[in-house]
Enzyme design. Structure first.
Site, short mmCIF file in Angstrom:
data_model
loop_
_atom_site.label_atom_id
_atom_site.label_comp_id
_atom_site.label_asym_id
_atom_site.label_seq_id
_atom_site.Cartn_x
_atom_site.Cartn_y
_atom_site.Cartn_z
N CYS A 35 17.46 -13.70 -101.84
CA CYS A 35 17.84 -14.91 -101.10
C CYS A 35 19.26 -14.76 -100.59
O CYS A 35 19.92 -13.74 -100.80
CB CYS A 35 17.71 -16.15 -101.97
N CYS A 38 22.00 -13.66 -102.92
CA CYS A 38 22.09 -12.22 -103.16
C CYS A 38 22.96 -11.56 -102.09
O CYS A 38 23.71 -10.62 -102.38
CB CYS A 38 20.70 -11.59 -103.16
N ASP A 440 32.19 -7.87 -61.20
CA ASP A 440 32.92 -6.91 -60.39
C ASP A 440 32.00 -6.56 -59.22
O ASP A 440 30.79 -6.80 -59.29
CB ASP A 440 33.25 -5.68 -61.22
N ASP A 641 31.64 -2.14 -64.69
CA ASP A 641 31.17 -0.79 -65.01
C ASP A 641 32.29 0.24 -65.04
O ASP A 641 32.05 1.37 -65.43
CB ASP A 641 30.11 -0.34 -63.99
N ASP A 645 37.60 -2.37 -65.37
CA ASP A 645 36.98 -3.61 -65.85
C ASP A 645 37.14 -3.81 -67.35
O ASP A 645 36.84 -4.89 -67.86
CB ASP A 645 35.48 -3.61 -65.51
#
Length: 750
Positions: A35, A38, A440, A641, A645
């Protein structure tokens, strides 16, 4: 744990200052987890080990992701986990042995459930005739004692072990509740067996304790089987890597284990075989199915010079591939690691659930004690004890602990199958709140490479003759504009021999001789240096510049005017328009922030109906724009990309990087889009919303089970057996609800 926090803070501070603290990240498989309590104890055990920087334990997968100082002795971690009651081992999801181990473990659970149910059945079924007014068929008391004791102490031993470790750590968990509840029923029945007057059938509750354990075991088995399905994404990815490869040698080809392949080796891949390594095609051509890596359903054409990735399926041609990455360095291995990390990481809401679970068991114990104590005054001691047992059994917090991690595991897995790699659960949770997306331009909404969109003859030469002159001059050029011109000419079926005395004029253009006649091709500045008059094409120039096009002119020595005007533009990606449309339908505002010119930015923005445009923005200014929107209360996703950026991706609430871009961008982003398709952006936000919806549903039902079930059990409206069945059902229903996410798919392109 304070030391771990300080170590983690020191590591973060060093990283921010540009110095990396040598660290390792490994996955541990833990046993004995039952649970959310734990989870907390296992994490504390790891965090208290000197050298451990961070630890995140996942209840759904029974795994821990541990970050620790490189070179530290790892035996200390295993010792700490064993002391806490959660023995651990390193996990290797890429190995078939790990999968065999999981299958055998599941079969063992199935056997235990079946035998426990067979032993419990005679105890429960003997009561059925009495429900219809007939004499019951209960077994003799001593036979019941034997059957119930086997179930209680052999098949229920796991609950006693878990309860003992919890008590030793001065905490509570599900095992403690089950052990206390069933032991009380067994002990009361055993007392009656040995104290009942001779010839009198004692009142026994063995069927309750045995059936409860059987139900809990059944629930754990069904839960394990369902949770195994949540790991299908990783298993499917690891299954893509072949075990053998065809190595090209001096004597021909040799089939060798993949481990023997080294960088620079050439491997042969026949049609119908999977690519075993990352590499560059040196010979042959084929269509390659990369759907499991990128989510792209259509096979891609691959020719010499193109890159291929391990796990892709070669469809229709023989390929010779030069190895550039093997083993853990391949794209496939990196994808598997990203999915593993995401599935083991914790969403912020899960940390709140863990804190609630930490006090949940002690509160339930108090409620059970009051139920027994106060109930004894009203309904008698035995009935009050049965009510208290029902409270203990139904309150097991399994569903609460499973609600969030199971949804995250399924959500990240199905996203990976469609080409969306979510690096951590925090990105997944935040993405559903996004109301502003910043794009971008170059490489994100556009292809990132120029294409010729117009070739206009301006002088006496016709368009074909002028284009042939331009082709002759640019045939040996490497500039992107030259390649765009040659591609355009090939489409027009125009060709020419290369010019002689070719010379590049950096930043201006190029020159050469065609039929011993000097010609030039270049920008406006080169034309100005050559005193070429551009006034005759002023209107045409103005039209192209308004659309952000890049212009080049072709000039011939001795002629005062240019003979041709060429316009180049970075074309939009095919899915760009639909991306903005889908975001608008999700009530998400789109921004375009780029370092490109104002005209180029506005041309793209107008075509895509993006109304918020910022052009000629430096990389550091992109990050400031992101922060400014966040300061206004917006939840911002940044899509990019390139290296430029990276600051903005890191500054955003959610950064999404195109895998077709740079590694720096991907390392700065919480989500990586494996294809260059911008339509993966709304898809990523959509899977986040679906996952968040499942998390809320799971938490709602987990709390409903306990908030309704505990009072009903306390007042005697639920007997212990029914409470056990409902408790098992709650865990299974939460996992099953999360598995419904597997049906998710991104919106199809129109």
């Amino acid at each position: 744990m304070d030391d771990a926090k300080q170590l983690g803070a020191a590591s973060a501070a060093l990283s921010k200052a540009g110095y990396q603290l040598g660290s390792e990240v490994r996955q541990l498989s833990l046993e004995g987890m039952s649970c959310a309590g734990c989870v907390r104890r296992a994490e504390n055990a790891l965090l208290n080990v000197p050298g451990v920087i961070s630890a995140e334990v996942d209840l759904a997968s029974h795994q821990a992701r541990v970050v620790f100082i490189a070179g530290m002795p790892t035996d200390v971690m295993f010792s700490a986990l064993k002391t806490a009651g959660y023995p651990g081992r390193w996990v290797n999801l890429e190995g078939p042995a790990e999968q065999d181990l999981q299958v055998n473990k599941l079969r063992g659970e199935q056997r235990h459930v079946a035998i426990a149910a067979l032993l419990s059945a005679p105890l429960a079924l003997g009561m059925i005739p009495a429900l219809f007014g007939y004499h019951d068929l209960m077994l003799p008391p001593l036979v019941q004692l034997v059957l119930a004791s086997i179930v209680q102490f052999y098949f229920g031993a796991r609950f006693y072990r878990g309860a003992w470790h919890a008590l030793r750590n001065r905490a509570g968990n599900m095992d403690l509740l089950v052990a206390l509840g069933t032991s009380a029923g067994w002990a009361l029945s055993t007392w009656h067996v040995f104290t009942a007057p001779a010839g009198v059938m004692p009142v026994l509750y063995y069927e309750a304790s045995a059936v409860i354990i059987s139900f809990v075991l059944l629930g754990k088995y069904l839960e394990s089987r369902a949770k195994r399905q949540t790991l299908e994404a990783i298993r499917a990815l690891t299954a893509l890597r072949p075990e053998m490869a065809r190595l090209r040698t001096a004597g021909g080809e040799e089939l060798v284990p993949l481990e023997q392949i080294t960088l620079g080796d050439q491997v042969l891949i026949q049609p119908g075989e999977r690519v075993p390594v990352d590499g560059i095609i040196r010979e042959g051509g084929s269509h390659v199915d990369e759907s499991m890596l990128t989510g792209e359903s259509l096979p891609a054409s691959r020719q010499p010079g193109d890159a291929v990735s391990a796990g892709a399926m070669n469809q229709d041609g023989m390929l010779v591939v030069e190895t550039t990455a093997i083993g853990h360095d391949t794209m496939l291995a990196r994808i598997v690691r990203l999915v593993e990390i995401a599935q083991a990481s914790k969403a912020p809401i899960q940390r709140l659930v863990d804190r609630v679970s930490a006090i949940f068991v002690p509160v339930v114990l108090l409620i059970a004690a009051f139920t027994w104590g106060l109930g004894s005054l009203w309904v008698g001691g035995e009935q009050a004890l049965l009510n208290a047992i029902a409270v203990l059994v139904i309150a097991c917090p399994c569903a609460l602990g499973l609600a969030t991690p199971t949804a995250i595991m399924v959500g990240t897995g199905v996203a990976a199958r469609h080409g969306i790699l979510i690096r951590d659960a925090q990105a997944l949770e935040l993405a559903h709140k996004v109301d502003t997306v910043i794009f971008d331009k170059t490489g994100t909404l556009t292809e990132g490479k120029p294409s010729m969109i117009s070739f206009a003859a301006l002088g006496d030469l016709d368009a074909e003759a002028a284009l042939a002159l331009a082709v002759a001059l640019q045939r040996n050029a490497e500039h992107p504009l030259a390649k765009a011109l040659l591609h355009y000419a090939a489409e027009q079926q125009v060709s020419a021999n290369a010019a002689s005395e070719f010379r590049v004029q950096a930043g201006l253009g190029a020159s050469g001789l065609v039929n011993n006649q000097p010609i030039w091709l270049g920008n406006q500045r080169l034309m100005g240096d050559l005193k070429v008059n551009l006034e005759g094409s002023a209107n045409l120039i103005k039209q192209h510049e308004a659309q952000g096009h890049t212009l080049s002119w072709l000039a011939i020595e001795g002629q005062p005017n240019p003979v041709a005007l060429m316009a180049f533009a970075d074309t939009l990606k095919s899915g760009a328009r639909d991306t903005i449309r889908q975001l608008r339908m999700l009530n998400i505002d789109s921004w375009l922030i780029t370092g490109d010119s104002q005209a180029a930015a506005e041309a793209v923005g107008t075509e895509l109906a993006i109304h918020h445009i910022e052009a000629q923005v430096l990389p550091e200014d992109k990050a400031r724009h992101v922060q400014a929107l966040r300061d206004k209360g917006h939840v911002v996703a940044m899509i990019g990309d390139g290296i430029n950026d990276a600051p903005a991706l890191a500054a955003a609430d959610v950064g999404m990087a195109m895998a077709t871009g740079t590694d720096v961008a991907m390392h700065s982003a919480g989500i990586t889009l494996m294809r260059g398709d911008p339509q993966l952006v709304p898809a990523a936000l959509d899977i986040s919303r679906h996952t968040w919806r499942k998390i809320r549903q799971n938490l709602f039902w987990a709390f409903v089970y306990n908030s309704v079930g505990i009072p009903l059990a306390a007042v005697g409206l639920l007997n212990p057996m029914l409470a056990g069945a409902i408790m098992a059902l709650s865990s299974v229903s939460v996992v099953s609800n999360a598995l419904l996410l597997k049906r998710w798919a991104p919106e199809k392109k129109p």
